[in-house]
Design an enzyme around this catalytic site. Structure first.
Site, PDB file in Angstrom:
ATOM      1  CG  ASP A   1     -67.744 -44.889  -3.991  1.00 43.24           C
ATOM      2  OD1 ASP A   1     -66.498 -44.849  -4.013  1.00 43.24           O
ATOM      3  OD2 ASP A   1     -68.452 -43.927  -4.335  1.00 43.24           O
TER       4      ASP A   1
ATOM      5  CG  ASN B   1     -75.517 -35.923  -8.790  1.00 38.92           C
ATOM      6  OD1 ASN B   1     -74.603 -35.970  -7.974  1.00 38.92           O
ATOM      7  ND2 ASN B   1     -76.041 -37.004  -9.334  1.00 38.92           N
TER       8      ASN B   1
ATOM      9  CG  HIS C   1     -72.721 -38.247  -6.321  1.00 39.81           C
ATOM     10  ND1 HIS C   1     -72.861 -38.700  -7.615  1.00 39.81           N
ATOM     11  CD2 HIS C   1     -71.404 -38.014  -6.158  1.00 39.81           C
ATOM     12  CE1 HIS C   1     -71.676 -38.748  -8.195  1.00 39.81           C
ATOM     13  NE2 HIS C   1     -70.788 -38.324  -7.341  1.00 39.81           N
TER      14      HIS C   1
ATOM     15  CD  GLU D   1     -75.720 -40.812  -8.365  1.00 40.07           C
ATOM     16  OE1 GLU D   1     -75.664 -39.584  -8.143  1.00 40.07           O
ATOM     17  OE2 GLU D   1     -75.131 -41.346  -9.331  1.00 40.07           O
TER      18      GLU D   1
END
Ligand code: GLP
Length: 243
Positions: free
Chosen positions: A67, A136, A138, A143
């Site tokens: 990314d 979280n 991801h 996400e």
């Protein structure tokens, strides 16, 4: 799933470096997907050492970053291309034309996603995807809530993710709001996945990802369905895992 629990971060880094080196020894033309973040820094250090010792050769390999942020220049110190130059690219013999990262200032972000996905396809697909995991859940910048079927796409960064980066960028308002990320589909198509997790702050989410329900609320949980997943976690991160 293969689970390797190491005593500490140093061992995790060595094990991860060796697994990537093995993949390159087995297939010098391997196509890698590579992460950023704190977790893989030690792995890159281990790989650089193996390269300097002549034990691993990157000259025929292809590397795709997972990314990149949008709307910051590629030479911004917090860009993932700056990170990759600092921690890997400038130190090993990867061929320049075989190193890929999404553009951070593309004219047309949607077209850039299509170009990137197509480039991965044309290179024969990913042999080994190395991943970290966000607190979280991801993976890359997929996400919570990201649909399983997504290829490379423009992701909206969660508040939680942006807050975590606030210090690195100086203040929250400076943290990009969007990124281009390989999608979950792109990652799941990799022939092999190596997931790294270190530290007690990852223990809860790692347990949910690997032993909880498979849900888009925890993007990493899809990895339970990957046919060739290796998890390397240090003892602190593996605390919630059985066995
Ligand atoms: C970042 C990256 C992920 C990375 C994750 C965890 O935002 N986009 O690829 O795995 O967060 O980072 P860290 O290793 O610093 O905990």
């Amino acid at each position: 799933m293969n689970l390797l629990i190491t005593a500490d971060y140093r061992e995790l880094s060595q094990a991860a470096g060796q697994l990537v080196a093995q993949a390159l020894l087995h297939d010098p033309d391997a196509v890698l997907a590579l992460p950023t973040g704190e977790t893989p820094k030690g792995m890159y250090e281990a790989l650089i050492r193996l390269y300097q010792e002549g034990l691993v050769d990157f000259s025929r390999a292809t590397a795709f970053n997972l990314d990149e942020y949008l709307d910051i220049p590629p030479d911004h110190p917090q860009s993932f291309s700056a990170y990759m130059r600092r921690y890997l690219w400038d130190h090993v013999n990867l061929a320049k034309d075989k190193v890929h990262i999404p553009a951070s200032l593309p004219e047309d972000p949607e077209a850039e996603c299509i170009r990137y996905e197509e480039l991965i396809r044309k290179s024969g697909g990913i042999n080994l995807a190395v991943l970290g995991i966000g607190e979280n859940g991801h993976i890359a910048f997929n996400e919570p809530g990201t649909l399983w079927e997504t290829p490379t796409h423009v992701a909206v960064l969660s508040q939680e993710t942006r807050e975590r980066e606030a210090q690195a960028f100086g203040r929250l308002e400076h943290v990009p709001t969007h990124a281009i990320t390989m999608g979950i589909k792109t990652i799941m198509r990799a022939r092999r996945v190596l997931l790294l997790a270190s530290g007690e702050e990852k223990a809860g989410i790692l347990a949910r990802a690997l032993s909880g329900p498979i849900t888009i609320d925890v993007p990493a949980s899809i990895l339970q369905l990957h046919p060739n997943l290796t998890v390397v976690a240090d003892r602190a991160a593996a605390r919630g895992l059985a066995g």
